[in-house]
Motif scaffolding. Structure first.
Motif, PDB file in Angstrom:
ATOM      1  N   THR A   1       2.949  15.702   6.089  1.00 18.09           N
ATOM      2  CA  THR A   1       2.648  16.956   5.401  1.00 18.09           C
ATOM      3  C   THR A   1       3.509  17.034   4.149  1.00 18.09           C
ATOM      4  OG1 THR A   1       2.140  18.062   7.487  1.00 18.09           O
ATOM      5  CG2 THR A   1       2.639  19.478   5.592  1.00 18.09           C
ATOM      6  N   PHE A   2       2.890  17.301   3.009  1.00 19.83           N
ATOM      7  CA  PHE A   2       3.602  17.449   1.746  1.00 19.83           C
ATOM      8  C   PHE A   2       3.911  18.926   1.516  1.00 19.83           C
ATOM      9  CE2 PHE A   2       1.278  13.503   1.369  1.00 19.83           C
ATOM     10  CZ  PHE A   2       2.197  12.656   0.794  1.00 19.83           C
TER      11      PHE A   2
ATOM     12  N   ALA B   1      -2.561  26.011   2.085  1.00 20.19           N
ATOM     13  CA  ALA B   1      -1.687  25.363   3.066  1.00 20.19           C
ATOM     14  C   ALA B   1      -1.203  24.052   2.463  1.00 20.19           C
ATOM     15  CB  ALA B   1      -2.443  25.091   4.364  1.00 20.19           C
ATOM     16  N   ASP B   2      -0.104  23.548   2.991  1.00 18.35           N
ATOM     17  CA  ASP B   2       0.406  22.265   2.516  1.00 18.35           C
ATOM     18  C   ASP B   2      -0.583  21.151   2.876  1.00 18.35           C
ATOM     19  OD1 ASP B   2       2.784  23.275   1.435  1.00 18.35           O
ATOM     20  OD2 ASP B   2       3.841  23.104   3.352  1.00 18.35           O
ATOM     21  N   PRO B   3      -0.831  20.219   1.941  1.00 19.41           N
ATOM     22  CA  PRO B   3      -1.751  19.116   2.243  1.00 19.41           C
ATOM     23  C   PRO B   3      -1.172  18.186   3.309  1.00 19.41           C
ATOM     24  CG  PRO B   3      -1.214  19.180  -0.115  1.00 19.41           C
ATOM     25  CD  PRO B   3      -0.363  20.185   0.569  1.00 19.41           C
TER      26      PRO B   3
ATOM     27  N   LEU C   1      10.878  17.137   0.962  1.00 16.75           N
ATOM     28  CA  LEU C   1       9.560  17.159   0.332  1.00 16.75           C
ATOM     29  C   LEU C   1       8.414  16.920   1.303  1.00 16.75           C
ATOM     30  CD1 LEU C   1      10.396  15.049  -2.849  1.00 16.75           C
ATOM     31  CD2 LEU C   1      10.511  17.532  -2.568  1.00 16.75           C
ATOM     32  N   MET C   2       8.691  16.209   2.367  1.00 17.39           N
ATOM     33  CA  MET C   2       7.656  15.848   3.333  1.00 17.39           C
ATOM     34  C   MET C   2       8.182  16.003   4.746  1.00 17.39           C
ATOM     35  SD  MET C   2       6.274  12.202   2.012  1.00 17.39           S
ATOM     36  CE  MET C   2       7.182  11.583   0.618  1.00 17.39           C
TER      37      MET C   2
ATOM     38  N   THR D   1       0.839  -1.194   0.000  1.00 13.24           N
ATOM     39  CA  THR D   1       0.000   0.000   0.000  1.00 13.24           C
ATOM     40  C   THR D   1       0.872   1.242   0.000  1.00 13.24           C
ATOM     41  OG1 THR D   1      -1.941   1.008   1.039  1.00 13.24           O
ATOM     42  CG2 THR D   1      -0.237   0.174   2.519  1.00 13.24           C
ATOM     43  N   SER D   2       0.314   2.382  -0.410  1.00 15.80           N
ATOM     44  CA  SER D   2       1.109   3.611  -0.421  1.00 15.80           C
ATOM     45  C   SER D   2       0.217   4.847  -0.386  1.00 15.80           C
ATOM     46  CB  SER D   2       2.007   3.660  -1.664  1.00 15.80           C
ATOM     47  OG  SER D   2       1.231   3.722  -2.831  1.00 15.80           O
ATOM     48  N   VAL D   3       0.833   5.942  -0.001  1.00 15.07           N
ATOM     49  CA  VAL D   3       0.230   7.267  -0.040  1.00 15.07           C
ATOM     50  C   VAL D   3       1.232   8.156  -0.746  1.00 15.07           C
ATOM     51  CG1 VAL D   3      -0.499   9.253   1.346  1.00 15.07           C
ATOM     52  CG2 VAL D   3      -1.006   6.923   2.140  1.00 15.07           C
ATOM     53  N   TRP D   4       0.802   8.961  -1.696  1.00 10.96           N
ATOM     54  CA  TRP D   4       1.763   9.790  -2.402  1.00 10.96           C
ATOM     55  C   TRP D   4       1.155  11.095  -2.883  1.00 10.96           C
ATOM     56  CZ3 TRP D   4      -0.893   5.981  -4.813  1.00 10.96           C
ATOM     57  CH2 TRP D   4      -1.464   6.265  -6.032  1.00 10.96           C
ATOM     58  N   PHE D   5       2.022  12.001  -3.243  1.00  7.89           N
ATOM     59  CA  PHE D   5       1.657  13.281  -3.852  1.00  7.89           C
ATOM     60  C   PHE D   5       2.487  13.368  -5.111  1.00  7.89           C
ATOM     61  CE2 PHE D   5       1.921  17.737  -4.796  1.00  7.89           C
ATOM     62  CZ  PHE D   5       0.762  18.306  -4.312  1.00  7.89           C
TER      63      PHE D   5
END
Length: 191
Positions: free
Chosen positions: A180-181, A127-129, A167-168, A107-111
């Motif tokens: 936070t991205f 604001a930063d997501p 980046l994060m 699984t993953s979470v990305w921007f």
């Protein structure tokens, strides 16, 4: 995002490779005119499939992918916790889903930003997501757990970019379990 065990990552957007190679994702797309909720998978060739689900800035949104090995079904689920309307659900038949195991959670979470996007796209964010948490559930359990490990990986960014610091910020593994991205850094290092 969830990927079927044994899938070749180079084929996950090739319709003809499904269901041998298969993945699915749900999330948000930001563009110059709005924010859209949607999903995609290998059967769709990774083309976004947008949905109608009401939401406002500040709402808590949940994105989940459930895998029912016994019936070879994947369910993509998107819900606005702050709205009483029904959640979006899409059930997809994926043969041989039994290849999923208790110990191999993918699984993953990305921007990501589109190469050549509007030059100042980052300034459109007030604001930063922030992604407040990432959980997983083993196929034989009804409980959800915070991630126990993660790899924060930059892709197509300038040499020397270190995701965790450039980046994060934050982690899904330790409290408060959020990331936070930094859209300004993503813009400058990964465009």
């Amino acid at each position: 995002m969830q990927k079927k065990i044994g899938s070749n990552p180079f084929n996950v957007c090739t319709v003809a490779s499904a269901p041998t190679d298969y993945w699915a994702q749900a999330g948000m797309q930001f563009d110059e005119s709005n924010v859209s909720l949607g999903w995609t998978d290998t059967f769709e060739g990774c083309a976004p499939q947008f949905i109608s689900l009401a939401f406002s800035t500040g709402d808590e949104l949940k994105f989940r992918i459930y895998i029912d090995d016994a019936n070879d079904e994947w369910t993509i689920w998107i819900d606005n916790v702050d709205d009483v309307a029904s959640a979006f659900t899409k059930v997809i038949s994926v043969s041989s889903s039994s290849l999923m195991t208790n110990d191999d959670i993918q699984t993953s979470v990305w921007f990501e930003n589109q190469q050549g996007a509007t030059p100042n796209w980052h300034s459109d964010f007030a604001a930063d997501p922030v992604v407040n948490s990432a959980h997983y559930q083993k196929p034989t359990s009804t409980s959800w757990w915070f991630w126990t490990g993660e790899a924060q990986v930059p892709n197509l960014c300038s040499d020397g970019t270190v995701t965790g610091t450039d980046l994060m910020s934050g982690t899904f593994v330790n409290s408060p379990h959020d990331v936070t991205f930094d859209v300004s850094e993503i813009k400058s290092r990964c465009s």
